[in-house]
Design an enzyme around this catalytic site. Structure first.
Site, PDB file in Angstrom:
ATOM      1  CB  THR A  49      -0.921   0.011   1.236  1.00  0.00           C
ATOM      2  OG1 THR A  49      -1.763  -1.144   1.188  1.00  0.00           O
ATOM      3  CG2 THR A  49      -1.791   1.248   1.271  1.00  0.00           C
ATOM      4  CD  GLU A  50       3.493   3.016  -3.752  1.00  0.00           C
ATOM      5  OE1 GLU A  50       4.372   2.215  -4.078  1.00  0.00           O
ATOM      6  OE2 GLU A  50       3.149   3.997  -4.459  1.00  0.00           O
TER       7      GLU A  50
ATOM      8  CB  ALA B 118      -1.229   2.735  -4.773  1.00  0.00           C
ATOM      9  N   GLY B 119      -4.245   2.359  -2.750  1.00  0.00           N
ATOM     10  CA  GLY B 119      -4.819   1.496  -1.726  1.00  0.00           C
ATOM     11  C   GLY B 119      -5.548   0.346  -2.381  1.00  0.00           C
TER      12      GLY B 119
ATOM     13  CB  ILE C 161       3.970  -0.988   6.343  1.00  0.00           C
ATOM     14  CG1 ILE C 161       3.915  -0.285   4.984  1.00  0.00           C
ATOM     15  CG2 ILE C 161       4.642  -2.346   6.262  1.00  0.00           C
ATOM     16  CD1 ILE C 161       2.997  -0.930   3.968  1.00  0.00           C
TER      17      ILE C 161
ATOM     18  CB  ILE D 182     -25.888  -7.610  25.238  1.00  0.00           C
ATOM     19  CG1 ILE D 182     -26.678  -8.233  24.078  1.00  0.00           C
ATOM     20  CG2 ILE D 182     -25.982  -8.506  26.478  1.00  0.00           C
ATOM     21  CD1 ILE D 182     -26.082  -9.514  23.525  1.00  0.00           C
TER      22      ILE D 182
ATOM     23  N   GLY E 297     -25.263  -2.604  27.481  1.00  0.00           N
ATOM     24  CA  GLY E 297     -25.822  -1.291  27.760  1.00  0.00           C
ATOM     25  C   GLY E 297     -24.740  -0.265  28.045  1.00  0.00           C
TER      26      GLY E 297
ATOM     27  CD  GLU F  85      -4.088  -8.651   4.954  1.00  0.00           C
ATOM     28  OE1 GLU F  85      -3.941  -7.448   5.259  1.00  0.00           O
ATOM     29  OE2 GLU F  85      -3.649  -9.596   5.620  1.00  0.00           O
TER      30      GLU F  85
END
Length: 379
Positions: A126-127, A130-131, A157, A337, A339, A363
């Site tokens: 990943t960048e 750029a995902g 990372i 549940i 609360g 991922e």
């Protein structure tokens, strides 16, 4: 079709569960609240065989089957999601890529130290820009004599600041798009490789998430991992492994929410009786239990197919998609549940809620999983 576990798998599951209850659960809150990484725990996990689970014993791994690996991730994540993601990223991505695509020389050099807990591996695809569209990475690697010169920035990372080695995806041919991406092994301390900022995250706070910066970073020619220009294909195969593992993590976190909800519902009294006797609470819990079983079966199916060397891209995406979204629902219902108490840090419900969100993103987001499944269906 056999849905039963072998005696070996049952013993393995029991052993890992006991380890998690004794060694991880007591410090889970500290790990989360202090963003704490325990080197002592990491080394213990190495001695337990948890850091090279599917790697053959000849390289120092445990050599277990993929279903057993999923069982271990579930047990770890049930008590601590941060530890779960550290183990998952190390095994499935960092170690997995080296074992699956590495030369015999690379395997012998790196795997023993990675599997015994002496060192850690990270994986960098990943960048900043750029995902989901991973093929659009801008990091480059240019061959100069006997060295590759890497330039670029990687983001989000897992364990990037702690790792001894990082597998870095970079473009070796800008004109080929995804077909011009290669993978490289970069060791800590290599000139031109530095750690950027660490992310301040919503959940999984005990897992460090780092920015990695490469400025004329020179690595030996032999550090090419796999064939030149085929790194993206390798990365996608590794992501299939990772997606199944994220599914197992999700099942573990959801199981924590379920088990805590059952215990609390039996103890908490309102209107003169335990809230577990009210149908509204029973239905929440039974829906959670049913969804968890369904998710676990999807995870096991994908892991089984991998063990059979059958392509499991669709099944991995389905397991990750269903399990992560199921676990998000389970964490939300568990807080309901409990609360007001569920909204406080007196109980681990709010930690489950924060931790599980990453499983819908990492991922490949849920939206990407839908894309993958659609393509596999021929759409």
């Amino acid at each position: 079709m056999d849905f039963s576990l072998s005696d070996e798998q049952k013993l393995f599951q029991k052993t890992i569960k006991e380890f998690c209850e004794k060694e991880i659960k007591p410090i889970a809150e500290k790990i989360d609240q202090e963003e704490y990484f325990s080197e002592e725990l990491y080394k213990k996990m190495g001695r337990m065989g948890l850091l090279g689970m599917t790697v053959p014993q000849k390289y120092g791994g445990a050599g277990i089957d993929r279903v057993s690996y999923m069982m271990a991730l579930e047990e770890i994540s049930r008590v601590c999601g941060s530890t779960g993601i550290v183990v998952e990223a190390h095994n499935s991505l960092g170690v997995g890529h080296i074992y699956e695509r590495g030369t015999e020389e690379q395997r012998k050099k790196y795997l023993p130290k990675l599997t015994n807990g002496e060192e850690m591996a990270a994986w960098a695809l990943t960048e900043p820009n750029a995902g989901s569209d991973a093929s659009s990475i801008q990091t480059t690697a240019v061959l100069d004599g006997d060295e590759w010169v890497i330039n670029g920035t990687k983001q989000f990372i897992t364990s990037g600041d702690l790792a001894w080695i990082v597998t870095v995806m970079a473009k070796t041919d800008k004109d080929k798009g995804a077909k011009g991406i290669s993978a490289f092994i970069v060791e800590k301390g290599t000139p031109g490789f530095k750690i950027g900022q660490l992310e301040d995250k919503l959940g999984l706070r005990g897992s460090h998430t780092a920015e990695l910066i490469f400025e004329d970073c020179r690595v030996p020619k032999k550090n090419l991992l796999g064939e030149k220009d085929l790194g993206f294909i390798g990365a996608m195969n590794i992501l299939d492994r990772g997606r199944t593992a994220i599914g197992a993590m999700s099942v573990g976190i959801a199981r924590g929410a379920l088990e805590d909800s059952i215990e609390y519902a039996k103890q908490r009294e309102q209107f003169g009786r335990p809230i577990s006797k009210f149908q509204a609470i029973q239905w929440k819990i039974t829906d959670m239990a049913t969804d968890i079983d369904a998710a676990r079966l999807l995870v096991y199916r994908a892991a089984y197919l991998e063990d059979q060397n059958v392509r499991f891209t669709k099944e991995a995406a389905m397991a990750k998609l269903f399990a992560s979204e199921m676990a998000m629902r389970a964490a939300r219902e568990a807080i309901q549940i409990f609360g007001g108490y569920g909204y406080t840090k007196d109980y681990p419900l709010e930690r489950y809620f924060r931790d599980i969100k990453l499983c819908e993103i990492g991922e490949g987001t849920s939206e990407v999983q839908h894309m993958v499944i659609a393509r596999q269906l021929g759409l």
